[in-house]
Design a protein around this motif. Structure first.
Motif, PDB file in Angstrom:
ATOM      1  N   ILE A   1       0.821  -1.213   0.000  1.00 59.28           N
ATOM      2  CA  ILE A   1       0.000   0.000   0.000  1.00 59.28           C
ATOM      3  C   ILE A   1       0.857   1.265   0.000  1.00 59.28           C
ATOM      4  O   ILE A   1       0.319   2.369  -0.117  1.00 59.28           O
ATOM      5  CB  ILE A   1      -0.999   0.026   1.181  1.00 59.28           C
ATOM      6  CG1 ILE A   1      -0.272  -0.021   2.522  1.00 59.28           C
ATOM      7  CG2 ILE A   1      -1.993  -1.114   1.064  1.00 59.28           C
ATOM      8  CD1 ILE A   1      -1.210   0.169   3.704  1.00 59.28           C
ATOM      9  N   GLN A   2       2.158   1.097   0.096  1.00 59.29           N
ATOM     10  CA  GLN A   2       3.073   2.227  -0.046  1.00 59.29           C
ATOM     11  C   GLN A   2       3.626   2.326  -1.463  1.00 59.29           C
ATOM     12  O   GLN A   2       4.229   3.344  -1.820  1.00 59.29           O
ATOM     13  CB  GLN A   2       4.255   2.079   0.926  1.00 59.29           C
ATOM     14  CG  GLN A   2       3.911   2.362   2.378  1.00 59.29           C
ATOM     15  CD  GLN A   2       3.806   3.851   2.658  1.00 59.29           C
ATOM     16  OE1 GLN A   2       3.100   4.589   1.970  1.00 59.29           O
ATOM     17  NE2 GLN A   2       4.512   4.306   3.673  1.00 59.29           N
ATOM     18  N   SER A   3       3.434   1.281  -2.257  1.00 60.20           N
ATOM     19  CA  SER A   3       4.139   1.187  -3.538  1.00 60.20           C
ATOM     20  C   SER A   3       3.751   2.286  -4.522  1.00 60.20           C
ATOM     21  O   SER A   3       4.552   2.674  -5.365  1.00 60.20           O
ATOM     22  CB  SER A   3       3.892  -0.190  -4.167  1.00 60.20           C
ATOM     23  OG  SER A   3       2.504  -0.405  -4.385  1.00 60.20           O
ATOM     24  N   ASP A   4       2.537   2.780  -4.451  1.00 57.63           N
ATOM     25  CA  ASP A   4       2.094   3.852  -5.347  1.00 57.63           C
ATOM     26  C   ASP A   4       2.472   5.202  -4.739  1.00 57.63           C
ATOM     27  O   ASP A   4       1.659   5.897  -4.149  1.00 57.63           O
ATOM     28  CB  ASP A   4       0.576   3.755  -5.557  1.00 57.63           C
ATOM     29  CG  ASP A   4       0.058   4.816  -6.527  1.00 57.63           C
ATOM     30  OD1 ASP A   4       0.888   5.533  -7.126  1.00 57.63           O
ATOM     31  OD2 ASP A   4      -1.170   4.941  -6.661  1.00 57.63           O
ATOM     32  N   ARG A   5       3.748   5.550  -4.866  1.00 56.20           N
ATOM     33  CA  ARG A   5       4.267   6.828  -4.367  1.00 56.20           C
ATOM     34  C   ARG A   5       3.898   7.055  -2.896  1.00 56.20           C
ATOM     35  O   ARG A   5       3.439   8.117  -2.519  1.00 56.20           O
ATOM     36  CB  ARG A   5       3.773   7.990  -5.236  1.00 56.20           C
ATOM     37  CG  ARG A   5       4.277   7.920  -6.670  1.00 56.20           C
ATOM     38  CD  ARG A   5       3.791   9.074  -7.527  1.00 56.20           C
ATOM     39  NE  ARG A   5       2.346   9.061  -7.682  1.00 56.20           N
ATOM     40  CZ  ARG A   5       1.540   9.988  -7.187  1.00 56.20           C
ATOM     41  NH1 ARG A   5       2.032  11.007  -6.509  1.00 56.20           N
ATOM     42  NH2 ARG A   5       0.230   9.916  -7.369  1.00 56.20           N
ATOM     43  N   SER A   6       4.116   6.020  -2.097  1.00 53.49           N
ATOM     44  CA  SER A   6       3.879   6.106  -0.643  1.00 53.49           C
ATOM     45  C   SER A   6       2.463   6.581  -0.332  1.00 53.49           C
ATOM     46  O   SER A   6       2.246   7.469   0.494  1.00 53.49           O
ATOM     47  CB  SER A   6       4.902   7.046   0.010  1.00 53.49           C
ATOM     48  OG  SER A   6       6.213   6.597  -0.198  1.00 53.49           O
ATOM     49  N   LYS A   7       1.472   5.958  -0.969  1.00 49.40           N
ATOM     50  CA  LYS A   7       0.103   6.471  -0.838  1.00 49.40           C
ATOM     51  C   LYS A   7      -0.436   6.332   0.585  1.00 49.40           C
ATOM     52  O   LYS A   7      -1.284   7.121   1.005  1.00 49.40           O
ATOM     53  CB  LYS A   7      -0.839   5.796  -1.835  1.00 49.40           C
ATOM     54  CG  LYS A   7      -1.223   4.355  -1.538  1.00 49.40           C
ATOM     55  CD  LYS A   7      -2.327   3.901  -2.492  1.00 49.40           C
ATOM     56  CE  LYS A   7      -2.779   2.479  -2.179  1.00 49.40           C
ATOM     57  NZ  LYS A   7      -3.897   2.052  -3.054  1.00 49.40           N
ATOM     58  N   PHE A   8       0.051   5.355   1.340  1.00 44.45           N
ATOM     59  CA  PHE A   8      -0.403   5.200   2.724  1.00 44.45           C
ATOM     60  C   PHE A   8       0.097   6.359   3.582  1.00 44.45           C
ATOM     61  O   PHE A   8      -0.666   6.975   4.336  1.00 44.45           O
ATOM     62  CB  PHE A   8       0.099   3.864   3.273  1.00 44.45           C
ATOM     63  CG  PHE A   8      -0.230   3.627   4.717  1.00 44.45           C
ATOM     64  CD1 PHE A   8      -1.532   3.381   5.119  1.00 44.45           C
ATOM     65  CD2 PHE A   8       0.764   3.638   5.683  1.00 44.45           C
ATOM     66  CE1 PHE A   8      -1.840   3.148   6.456  1.00 44.45           C
ATOM     67  CE2 PHE A   8       0.470   3.406   7.016  1.00 44.45           C
ATOM     68  CZ  PHE A   8      -0.834   3.163   7.400  1.00 44.45           C
ATOM     69  N   THR A   9       1.376   6.681   3.455  1.00 46.21           N
ATOM     70  CA  THR A   9       1.930   7.819   4.195  1.00 46.21           C
ATOM     71  C   THR A   9       1.262   9.118   3.759  1.00 46.21           C
ATOM     72  O   THR A   9       0.903   9.958   4.592  1.00 46.21           O
ATOM     73  CB  THR A   9       3.449   7.913   3.977  1.00 46.21           C
ATOM     74  OG1 THR A   9       4.068   6.723   4.472  1.00 46.21           O
ATOM     75  CG2 THR A   9       4.032   9.115   4.705  1.00 46.21           C
ATOM     76  N   ARG A  10       1.090   9.287   2.458  1.00 49.74           N
ATOM     77  CA  ARG A  10       0.465  10.515   1.958  1.00 49.74           C
ATOM     78  C   ARG A  10      -0.968  10.661   2.463  1.00 49.74           C
ATOM     79  O   ARG A  10      -1.419  11.769   2.764  1.00 49.74           O
ATOM     80  CB  ARG A  10       0.505  10.545   0.429  1.00 49.74           C
ATOM     81  CG  ARG A  10       1.906  10.792  -0.131  1.00 49.74           C
ATOM     82  CD  ARG A  10       1.922  10.991  -1.633  1.00 49.74           C
ATOM     83  NE  ARG A  10       1.625   9.763  -2.352  1.00 49.74           N
ATOM     84  CZ  ARG A  10       0.539   9.547  -3.068  1.00 49.74           C
ATOM     85  NH1 ARG A  10      -0.397  10.479  -3.164  1.00 49.74           N
ATOM     86  NH2 ARG A  10       0.352   8.405  -3.705  1.00 49.74           N
TER      87      ARG A  10
END
Length: 325
Positions: A166-175
């Protein structure tokens, strides 16, 4: 199959082969992970019995070293590997369901599945008590790396297989988490409890390989804190410039006091205690230190009868003594 005391649950015979026993366990594990609070006690005990039999009574048909067969460690290793594979496949289903999710929807899904997953993993950990005690512990006592009690194994698998996805798409979880913080800072509607919950999961995932009773900050820092501090600096750099362009210097000083109070409360409420010092240092650096010359000039320009404002400015400047270089 042999029947236990319940007429509705049939257990594999203790001498049944590994495939038969594992098929029974796997079906029960699916139930346990999907509905951890709804596993009837007789079902749980039947699974416990089969997991015990798997480690202690299965006959070895090839493979394994002679000493492994004698002390049961070969079947312990086999069961441990099957449990590991089961968790990976379970997490694959979560990965697929998370593909299209973004922002709050992603965070709510993450927390819902985390709660269910960890509850199920706790049941699994108790279910595999014999495996933990008689295979995992001896392996760790011998210095074997990458072997964990089943509950810790489940956390490791989450951190290894689901979180990176879930971070693989440009850190979408953090974002998604940072956007939630940003909305709260701007006074917009935001469920701040999600931030605290996310932080707690990341802290739980910081497994200390040398002492499983302790945690590290590695996952928390990698997936939240570092980006959070950068976002904080960017946010308040823009806020400071915009506020100074439209307000007096003394109003700015009062606003900085408010911002610092709010961020201190955020640190106490939502973040790990270790973050408070760098957070406050970041805020004071961008809000005070970066505008220090302007504030000092403002102090000099104030008349004597504005002593209260002068003291307020001096007090604000004094708060930068602990700003990180």
């Amino acid at each position: 199959m042999a029947s236990n005391n319940s007429s509705t649950i049939l257990l594999p015979h203790p001498d049944a082969d590994a495939a038969t026993q594992w098929a029974f366990l796997e079906e029960g594990l699916h139930h346990m992970m999907n509905e951890p609070q709804k596993v009837p006690y007789p079902k749980y005990m039947s699974l416990y019995t089969v997991s015990y039999n798997y480690c202690t009574t299965l006959k070895i048909h090839g493979g394994g070293k002679p000493n492994e067969v004698r002390d049961g460690s070969f079947m312990g290793r086999d069961l441990y590997e099957k449990v590991t594979d089961f968790l990976e496949k379970y997490l694959d289903t979560l990965k697929a369901a998370s593909e299209s999710l973004r922002d709050d929807e992603l965070l709510r899904y993450y927390m819902k599945e985390w709660d269910r997953y960890t509850a199920g993993a706790q049941y699994m950990n108790r279910l595999f008590t014999y495996l933990n005690r008689h295979w995992v512990k001896p392996q760790r006592d011998r210095g074997k790396e990458g072997v964990y009690p089943v509950y810790i194994l489940a956390l490791v698998q989450w951190g290894t297989h689901f979180l990176p996805h879930i971070q693989s798409d440009r850190s979408k979880f953090t974002r998604a988490t940072l956007r939630l913080v940003e909305r709260h800072r701007k006074g917009q509607e935001a469920d701040q409890t999600l931030v605290k919950k996310v932080v707690d999961t990341l802290l739980s995932l910081g497994i200390d390989e040398t002492d499983l009773q302790k945690t590290t900050l590695v996952e928390y820092q990698e997936h939240f804190e570092t980006a959070f501090l950068r976002a904080t600096e960017k946010h308040y750099d823009a806020e400071a410039e915009n506020f100074l362009a439209e307000n007096t210097l003394i109003d700015y000083v009062k606003k900085v006091e408010e911002w610092l109070r709010v961020e201190g409360e955020r640190a106490d409420r939502d973040l790990d205690a270790s973050t408070k010092k760098p957070l406050m240092s970041t805020c004071k650096g961008v809000l005070i230190q970066r505008h220090r010359k302007r504030i000092e000039e403002g102090v000099q320009s104030l008349a004597d009868h504005e002593e209260e404002d002068v003291q307020r400015m001096h007090a604000l400047l004094a708060r930068t003594s602990d700003v990180l270089a």
